[in-house]
Design a protein around this motif. Structure first.
Motif, PDB file in Angstrom:
ATOM      1  N   UNK A 102      23.979  12.633  -1.659  1.00 62.10           N
ATOM      2  CA  UNK A 102      24.786  12.893  -0.218  1.00 62.10           C
ATOM      3  C   UNK A 102      23.691  12.704   0.971  1.00 62.10           C
ATOM      4  N   UNK A 103      23.715  13.878   1.721  1.00 60.67           N
ATOM      5  CA  UNK A 103      22.689  13.674   2.914  1.00 60.67           C
ATOM      6  C   UNK A 103      21.264  14.492   2.804  1.00 60.67           C
ATOM      7  N   UNK A 104      21.202  14.873   1.454  1.00 64.83           N
ATOM      8  CA  UNK A 104      19.705  15.281   1.163  1.00 64.83           C
ATOM      9  C   UNK A 104      18.858  14.369   0.457  1.00 64.83           C
ATOM     10  N   UNK A 105      17.523  14.286   0.827  1.00 62.96           N
ATOM     11  CA  UNK A 105      16.733  13.186   0.031  1.00 62.96           C
ATOM     12  C   UNK A 105      15.474  14.385  -0.295  1.00 62.96           C
ATOM     13  N   UNK A 106      15.139  14.000  -1.555  1.00 61.92           N
ATOM     14  CA  UNK A 106      14.116  14.796  -2.200  1.00 61.92           C
ATOM     15  C   UNK A 106      12.967  13.802  -2.689  1.00 61.92           C
ATOM     16  N   UNK A 107      11.872  14.334  -2.627  1.00 66.60           N
ATOM     17  CA  UNK A 107      10.718  13.357  -3.518  1.00 66.60           C
ATOM     18  C   UNK A 107      10.582  14.011  -4.742  1.00 66.60           C
ATOM     19  N   UNK A 108      11.007  13.352  -6.117  1.00 63.53           N
ATOM     20  CA  UNK A 108      10.836  13.733  -7.263  1.00 63.53           C
ATOM     21  C   UNK A 108      10.164  12.935  -8.192  1.00 63.53           C
ATOM     22  N   UNK A 109       9.643  13.767  -9.346  1.00 64.52           N
ATOM     23  CA  UNK A 109       9.037  13.021 -10.335  1.00 64.52           C
ATOM     24  C   UNK A 109       9.890  13.064 -11.600  1.00 64.52           C
ATOM     25  N   UNK A 110       9.846  11.788 -12.306  1.00 71.90           N
ATOM     26  CA  UNK A 110      10.667  11.897 -13.624  1.00 71.90           C
ATOM     27  C   UNK A 110       9.857  11.896 -14.992  1.00 71.90           C
ATOM     28  N   UNK A 111      10.732  12.447 -15.777  1.00 74.57           N
ATOM     29  CA  UNK A 111       9.884  12.084 -17.130  1.00 74.57           C
ATOM     30  C   UNK A 111      11.008  11.836 -18.149  1.00 74.57           C
ATOM     31  N   UNK A 112      10.876  11.067 -19.180  1.00 76.15           N
ATOM     32  CA  UNK A 112      11.831  10.826 -20.102  1.00 76.15           C
ATOM     33  C   UNK A 112      11.435  11.727 -21.225  1.00 76.15           C
ATOM     34  N   UNK A 113      12.837  12.273 -21.746  1.00 74.04           N
ATOM     35  CA  UNK A 113      12.869  13.362 -22.556  1.00 74.04           C
ATOM     36  C   UNK A 113      12.769  12.672 -24.260  1.00 74.04           C
ATOM     37  N   UNK A 114      11.810  13.091 -25.066  1.00 73.43           N
ATOM     38  CA  UNK A 114      11.984  12.911 -26.279  1.00 73.43           C
ATOM     39  C   UNK A 114      13.187  13.625 -26.984  1.00 73.43           C
ATOM     40  N   UNK A 115      13.529  13.377 -28.040  1.00 75.05           N
ATOM     41  CA  UNK A 115      14.550  14.155 -28.939  1.00 75.05           C
ATOM     42  C   UNK A 115      14.077  15.517 -29.018  1.00 75.05           C
ATOM     43  N   UNK A 116      14.974  16.620 -28.561  1.00 77.13           N
ATOM     44  CA  UNK A 116      14.512  17.903 -28.481  1.00 77.13           C
ATOM     45  C   UNK A 116      15.740  18.534 -28.017  1.00 77.13           C
ATOM     46  N   UNK A 117      15.536  20.055 -28.210  1.00 81.18           N
ATOM     47  CA  UNK A 117      16.686  20.908 -27.723  1.00 81.18           C
ATOM     48  C   UNK A 117      16.895  20.523 -26.164  1.00 81.18           C
ATOM     49  N   UNK A 118      15.880  20.413 -25.355  1.00 79.29           N
ATOM     50  CA  UNK A 118      15.966  20.082 -24.201  1.00 79.29           C
ATOM     51  C   UNK A 118      17.038  18.855 -23.696  1.00 79.29           C
ATOM     52  N   UNK A 119      16.556  17.731 -24.453  1.00 77.02           N
ATOM     53  CA  UNK A 119      17.308  16.549 -24.305  1.00 77.02           C
ATOM     54  C   UNK A 119      18.771  16.788 -24.629  1.00 77.02           C
ATOM     55  N   UNK A 120      18.873  17.531 -25.875  1.00 73.45           N
ATOM     56  CA  UNK A 120      20.370  17.871 -26.407  1.00 73.45           C
ATOM     57  C   UNK A 120      21.413  18.346 -25.097  1.00 73.45           C
ATOM     58  N   UNK A 121      20.475  19.424 -24.643  1.00 74.26           N
ATOM     59  CA  UNK A 121      21.207  20.344 -23.700  1.00 74.26           C
ATOM     60  C   UNK A 121      21.626  19.443 -22.400  1.00 74.26           C
ATOM     61  N   UNK A 122      20.694  18.639 -21.960  1.00 76.32           N
ATOM     62  CA  UNK A 122      20.728  17.970 -20.690  1.00 76.32           C
ATOM     63  C   UNK A 122      21.849  16.677 -21.054  1.00 76.32           C
ATOM     64  N   UNK A 123      21.692  16.176 -22.353  1.00 80.41           N
ATOM     65  CA  UNK A 123      22.570  15.207 -22.633  1.00 80.41           C
ATOM     66  C   UNK A 123      24.224  15.732 -22.597  1.00 80.41           C
ATOM     67  N   UNK A 124      24.303  16.923 -23.129  1.00 76.26           N
ATOM     68  CA  UNK A 124      25.579  17.703 -23.177  1.00 76.26           C
ATOM     69  C   UNK A 124      26.220  17.807 -21.578  1.00 76.26           C
ATOM     70  N   UNK A 125      25.135  18.144 -20.871  1.00 75.16           N
ATOM     71  CA  UNK A 125      25.638  18.390 -19.365  1.00 75.16           C
ATOM     72  C   UNK A 125      25.816  17.027 -18.569  1.00 75.16           C
ATOM     73  N   UNK A 126      25.149  15.991 -19.014  1.00 73.44           N
ATOM     74  CA  UNK A 126      25.469  14.720 -18.394  1.00 73.44           C
ATOM     75  C   UNK A 126      27.142  14.156 -18.788  1.00 73.44           C
ATOM     76  N   UNK A 127      27.211  14.477 -20.160  1.00 76.17           N
ATOM     77  CA  UNK A 127      28.502  14.097 -20.619  1.00 76.17           C
ATOM     78  C   UNK A 127      29.813  14.952 -19.956  1.00 76.17           C
ATOM     79  N   UNK A 128      29.214  16.008 -19.693  1.00 76.45           N
ATOM     80  CA  UNK A 128      30.287  17.005 -18.938  1.00 76.45           C
ATOM     81  C   UNK A 128      30.625  16.473 -17.403  1.00 76.45           C
ATOM     82  N   UNK A 129      29.371  15.958 -17.131  1.00 75.46           N
ATOM     83  CA  UNK A 129      29.540  15.369 -15.455  1.00 75.46           C
ATOM     84  C   UNK A 129      30.270  14.239 -15.607  1.00 75.46           C
ATOM     85  N   UNK A 130      30.101  13.367 -16.771  1.00 78.98           N
ATOM     86  CA  UNK A 130      30.577  12.006 -16.742  1.00 78.98           C
ATOM     87  C   UNK A 130      30.893  11.609 -18.333  1.00 78.98           C
ATOM     88  N   UNK A 131      32.011  11.994 -18.585  1.00 82.43           N
ATOM     89  CA  UNK A 131      32.244  11.881 -20.098  1.00 82.43           C
ATOM     90  C   UNK A 131      32.206  10.257 -20.401  1.00 82.43           C
TER      91      UNK A 131
END
Ligand code: F42
Length: 144
Positions: free
Chosen positions: A94-123
């Motif tokens: 929206x009206x906020x702009x951020x400088x960010x750095x990305x990293x791809x997540x290997x299969x891991x607990x972190x990825x599973x948690x964030x995948x679930x969060x993504x599906x919750x946001x966009x089924x």
């Protein structure tokens, strides 16, 4: 400064033009889904051009989760390769702009948690994963 090359996909280019042209006050959602979108400004790894990619907004605190689903296509979207080559991006939410750095997540607990969060946001992400044999890449974007 690098040249901006709009997406050849007209509906995507239109969303970016309205979203950015209004400084993040219009075209904030995906078509008729009503769900929020962010714009990820990335660098073409072959052209060096500025690319602007709208993605669904999946927020995890100050971080964003970027899902390279391309609607469940057989191949990764081209922006996936751009992010692997140049992880420094700008994210407009929206009206906020951020400088960010990305990293791809290997299969891991972190990825599973964030995948679930993504599906919750966009089924539909869950259906896209069913549709394709590739493991849909998930990036986390963190403020720099
Ligand atoms: N796509 C997703 O994957 N996930 C989402 O959550 C998502 C949400 C979303 C919401 C709104 C909206 O308007 C679009 C949304 N999309 C989402 C679609 C997304 O914005 C992309 O259009 C889609 O993922 C396809 O990405 P793409 O990078 O494959 O786009 C193609 C059409 C494209 O722009 N191609 C360009 C071209 O000229 O053919 C090249 C772009 C590019 O990065 N080129 C590189 C360069 O160097 O400039 C070279 C890349 C290479 O490897 O050849």
């Amino acid at each position: 400064m690098a040249e901006y090359i709009p997406s050849p996909s007209q509906w995507v280019a239109d969303q970016v033009e309205l979203y950015e042209g209004s400084n993040g006050t219009q075209a904030l959602t995906l078509r008729d889904s009503g769900l929020p979108v962010i714009i990820v400004t990335n660098t073409g790894h072959k052209t060096g051009a500025i690319r602007k990619t709208p993605l669904m907004r999946v927020a995890d605190g100050a971080n964003y989760v970027l899902v390279a689903s391309k609607g469940g296509a057989v191949e990764h979207p081209l922006w996936y390769h751009n992010l692997k080559a140049e992880p420094n991006v700008e994210i407009r939410d929206a009206t906020n702009v951020y400088s960010m750095r990305v990293r791809e997540l290997p299969e891991s607990d972190e990825r599973s948690r964030l995948w679930d969060l993504a599906v919750e946001a966009y089924p539909p992400y869950a259906e896209y994963q069913e549709k394709t044999d590739r493991l849909i890449p998930v990036f986390v974007a963190e403020p720099v």
